[in-house]
Design a protein around this motif. Sequence first.
Motif, short mmCIF file in Angstrom:
data_model
loop_
_atom_site.label_atom_id
_atom_site.label_comp_id
_atom_site.label_asym_id
_atom_site.label_seq_id
_atom_site.Cartn_x
_atom_site.Cartn_y
_atom_site.Cartn_z
N SER A 135 7.57 8.02 -2.79
CA SER A 135 7.50 7.55 -4.18
C SER A 135 6.64 6.29 -4.31
CB SER A 135 8.91 7.29 -4.72
OG SER A 135 9.53 6.29 -3.95
N PHE A 136 6.37 5.61 -3.19
CA PHE A 136 5.56 4.39 -3.22
C PHE A 136 4.11 4.65 -2.80
CE2 PHE A 136 9.86 2.68 -1.99
CZ PHE A 136 10.21 2.31 -3.28
N TYR A 137 3.75 5.92 -2.71
CA TYR A 137 2.38 6.27 -2.34
C TYR A 137 1.40 5.67 -3.34
CZ TYR A 137 -1.71 9.09 -1.12
OH TYR A 137 -2.96 9.49 -0.73
N GLY A 138 0.42 4.94 -2.84
CA GLY A 138 -0.59 4.33 -3.70
C GLY A 138 -0.22 2.98 -4.26
N GLN A 139 0.90 2.41 -3.82
CA GLN A 139 1.30 1.09 -4.30
C GLN A 139 1.01 0.05 -3.22
OE1 GLN A 139 5.32 0.86 -5.70
NE2 GLN A 139 5.13 2.71 -6.97
N ILE A 140 0.38 -1.04 -3.63
CA ILE A 140 0.05 -2.09 -2.66
C ILE A 140 1.31 -2.80 -2.19
CG2 ILE A 140 -1.16 -4.28 -2.34
CD1 ILE A 140 -3.24 -3.31 -4.30
N HIS A 141 2.17 -3.16 -3.13
CA HIS A 141 3.40 -3.88 -2.80
C HIS A 141 4.59 -3.09 -3.33
CE1 HIS A 141 0.90 -7.25 -1.67
NE2 HIS A 141 0.32 -7.22 -2.85
N PRO A 142 5.16 -2.19 -2.52
CA PRO A 142 6.32 -1.43 -2.99
C PRO A 142 7.52 -2.34 -3.22
CG PRO A 142 5.86 -0.93 -0.69
CD PRO A 142 4.77 -1.83 -1.17
N PRO A 143 8.36 -2.03 -4.20
CA PRO A 143 9.49 -2.90 -4.54
C PRO A 143 10.61 -2.88 -3.51
CG PRO A 143 9.49 -0.94 -5.92
CD PRO A 143 8.24 -0.90 -5.11
N GLU A 144 10.69 -1.85 -2.71
CA GLU A 144 11.75 -1.78 -1.70
C GLU A 144 11.24 -1.04 -0.47
OE1 GLU A 144 14.26 2.00 -3.29
OE2 GLU A 144 14.47 0.14 -4.41
N PRO A 145 11.93 -1.18 0.66
CA PRO A 145 11.49 -0.50 1.88
C PRO A 145 11.61 1.02 1.77
CG PRO A 145 13.20 -2.12 2.36
CD PRO A 145 13.07 -2.05 0.88
N CYS A 146 10.80 1.70 2.55
CA CYS A 146 10.86 3.16 2.58
C CYS A 146 10.84 3.62 4.04
CB CYS A 146 9.69 3.77 1.80
SG CYS A 146 8.09 3.46 2.52
N SER A 147 10.98 4.90 4.23
CA SER A 147 11.07 5.44 5.60
C SER A 147 9.72 5.93 6.13
CB SER A 147 12.08 6.59 5.62
OG SER A 147 11.64 7.62 4.76
N CYS A 148 8.65 5.58 5.49
CA CYS A 148 7.33 6.02 5.95
C CYS A 148 7.02 5.39 7.31
CB CYS A 148 6.25 5.63 4.94
SG CYS A 148 6.38 6.55 3.40
N PRO A 149 6.25 6.10 8.12
CA PRO A 149 5.98 5.62 9.48
C PRO A 149 4.96 4.48 9.50
CG PRO A 149 4.77 7.62 9.08
CD PRO A 149 5.63 7.40 7.87
N TYR A 150 5.03 3.74 10.58
CA TYR A 150 4.00 2.75 10.86
C TYR A 150 2.91 3.44 11.67
CZ TYR A 150 7.01 -1.02 9.30
OH TYR A 150 7.79 -1.84 8.54
N LYS A 151 1.68 3.14 11.34
CA LYS A 151 0.55 3.75 12.04
C LYS A 151 -0.45 2.68 12.44
CE LYS A 151 0.94 8.26 9.98
NZ LYS A 151 0.23 9.45 9.57
N GLU A 152 -1.36 3.08 13.28
CA GLU A 152 -2.41 2.16 13.71
C GLU A 152 -3.41 2.01 12.58
OE1 GLU A 152 -3.78 -0.60 15.95
OE2 GLU A 152 -2.26 0.65 16.87
N PHE A 153 -3.79 0.79 12.28
CA PHE A 153 -4.74 0.50 11.21
C PHE A 153 -6.12 0.98 11.61
CE2 PHE A 153 -7.50 -2.62 8.92
CZ PHE A 153 -7.21 -2.17 7.64
N TRP A 154 -6.84 1.56 10.67
CA TRP A 154 -8.14 2.17 10.97
C TRP A 154 -9.12 1.15 11.54
CZ3 TRP A 154 -12.79 0.61 9.12
CH2 TRP A 154 -12.77 -0.25 8.02
N GLY A 155 -9.08 -0.11 11.09
CA GLY A 155 -9.98 -1.14 11.59
C GLY A 155 -9.76 -1.43 13.06
N ASN A 156 -8.49 -1.40 13.48
CA ASN A 156 -8.19 -1.61 14.90
C ASN A 156 -8.75 -0.47 15.74
OD1 ASN A 156 -6.79 -3.83 14.01
ND2 ASN A 156 -4.77 -2.93 14.30
N LEU A 157 -8.61 0.75 15.23
CA LEU A 157 -9.14 1.90 15.97
C LEU A 157 -10.67 1.87 16.02
CD1 LEU A 157 -6.82 4.78 14.72
CD2 LEU A 157 -6.75 3.58 16.90
#
Length: 186
Positions: A119-141
């Motif tokens: 439900s927070f897809y596309g939001q820069i600052h979501p109002p509450e935590p969600c269960s979406c996974p942490y991933k490697e940032f594209w810049g680091n890769l």
Amino acid sequence: MSAAVAAAAAAVVNRNRSSNRSHSSSTTSTTSYSSNSFVSRSNYYNNHQQQRRQQQQRSSVRLGLYELQKQKDWDTFEDYLKSHHPPLTISQCSVAHVLEFLRYLDQFGETKIHDDTCSFYGQIHPPEPCSCPYKEFWGNLDALVGRLRVAFMERGHAGINPFGARAVGVYISELRSTQARARGIG
């Protein structure tokens, strides 16, 4: 009292000048005199040399950190190939293995990337935590691929560099746009 202080200061200055003269005559340095003050060429040269050494140390520290990170990344990639089923060598490595390695690194990422079902897809600052996974940032890769591409070339491996393949660049580019959309960055 001030006359005594002035006399003591003059004695110290004269003592320093005489020791500098004896030191400069023994080291055969030349001294240049100006109208306002004198500047020892050897002191100027020594200060200049010291500044150059400090600049070289600073640049070697930066270069050293990059070299250390590049070596660490290369070791990580080699460990990944060794743990692959069946184990692989660098000469057997292909673009597919590089892409597989980049996907493998996602499990160690620290950037929250929202799924398209969140439900927070596309939001820069979501109002509450969600269960979406942490991933490697594209810049680091992207930086990792750059270091591995250089490490591959420096080690003189024959054949095409799998880290410089177009498919790897396309993967990083797609990852960048996907992560930007998921985090609400236009």
